[in-house]
Scaffold this motif. Structure first.
Motif, PDB file in Angstrom:
ATOM      1  N   ARG A 115       0.677  -1.311  -0.088  1.00 50.55           N
ATOM      2  CA  ARG A 115      -0.022   0.040  -0.086  1.00 50.55           C
ATOM      3  C   ARG A 115       0.894   1.153   0.144  1.00 50.55           C
ATOM      4  O   ARG A 115       1.986   1.266   0.647  1.00 50.55           O
ATOM      5  CB  ARG A 115      -1.100   0.122   1.220  1.00 50.55           C
ATOM      6  N   GLU A 119      -2.582   5.389   1.352  1.00 43.67           N
ATOM      7  CA  GLU A 119      -3.641   4.390   1.852  1.00 43.67           C
ATOM      8  C   GLU A 119      -3.099   4.100   3.359  1.00 43.67           C
ATOM      9  O   GLU A 119      -4.153   3.600   4.009  1.00 43.67           O
ATOM     10  CB  GLU A 119      -3.557   3.198   0.658  1.00 43.67           C
ATOM     11  N   ARG A 120      -1.835   3.943   3.600  1.00 45.80           N
ATOM     12  CA  ARG A 120      -1.646   3.814   4.939  1.00 45.80           C
ATOM     13  C   ARG A 120      -1.993   4.877   5.973  1.00 45.80           C
ATOM     14  O   ARG A 120      -2.477   4.422   7.026  1.00 45.80           O
ATOM     15  CB  ARG A 120       0.072   3.692   4.964  1.00 45.80           C
TER      16      ARG A 120
END
Length: 254
Positions: A115, A119-120
């Protein structure tokens, strides 16, 4: 590793609350309304005590509608779809749904790989919003005392478990959340709100109160430090919000 879920106060202590913008005043009123909608006439009347004039309000409403924060209805404005989740989280912060704690902990382990940073960061925000705290990278947990399921979409990137950590529960809770710092800020907010006299100052104070409640881990009482101010902060905010809603409602009735 200590969680950083609660923002720290400026060095030297004390609160630094900035006056609310016209946008923040409108959102505070609508997010506290059920349903989250007000007629234009009532919204105009409601923002006046907070120093927001008609032209400023119209400009703010136009920008907020264009941004998707609000949508126009037949008679007024309603918060947009993307803010309904924020209202739900705010309601849960004021009236958290809990159950008796039997010693179990929720544990969520991140299993997805590859990711990107965005996204993280989004996943961290979602997990923090669920009042989980990160023990170490990819491992999040909290006491299983919240009466809520984990979102179904979380299974795409993580696995959830029920655990009984070896470390003493109070010690683990103190490691995961900065409870003393949260408590100090909560007491300062209570004092600040009680001392505020002007409507704009009170709204600013209680906007900060509800933001602080969003960071309350809502732990079982046996894991909290003595004189925990969470219930008092919720009671103060609920009383303020009820008075505000009554004021708005009386204006609507008139």
């Amino acid at each position: 590793m200590r969680s950083t879920n609660v923002p720290q106060d400026p060095p030297g202590g004390g609160l630094a609350l900035r006056p609310l913008s016209a946008r923040s005043v409108v959102l505070s009123l609508l997010l506290g309304a059920h349903p989250p909608e007000l007629p234009v006439r009532e919204l105009t009347r409601a923002v006046e005590p907070f120093g927001v004039g008609g032209s400023t309000l119209r400009a703010a409403l136009s920008r907020m509608t264009a941004a998707g924060d609000l949508r126009r209805t037949g008679t007024g404005y309603r918060i947009g779809e993307r803010l309904l989740e924020r209202q739900r989280r705010q309601d849960d912060a004021v009236r958290p749904r809990t159950r008796a704690w039997d010693g179990d902990w929720e544990m969520v382990v991140i299993t997805a790989t590859g990711r990107g940073p965005a996204e993280r960061a989004d996943l961290r925000t979602r997990l923090t919003g669920l009042r989980l705290a990160e023990l170490r990278e990819g491992v999040w947990l909290r006491p299983a005392n919240l009466d809520r399921p984990l979102p179904a979409g979380l299974t795409e990137v993580a696995q959830s478990y029920t655990a009984r950590p070896d470390r003493p529960a109070r010690e683990l809770a103190a490691l995961l959340w900065p409870l003393d710092a949260w408590s100090v800020t909560a007491h300062e907010l209570l004092a600040h709100a009680a001392a505020a006299e002007r409507p704009a100052d009170r709204l600013t104070a209680f906007a900060a109160v509800v933001r602080h409640l969003l960071a309350d881990p809502v732990l079982p009482p046996e894991l909290l430090p003595a004189h925990w101010p969470g219930p008092a902060l919720r009671t103060a905010y609920a009383a303020y919000q009820a008075g505000l809603a009554s004021s708005v409602g009386s204006g609507r009735a008139g």
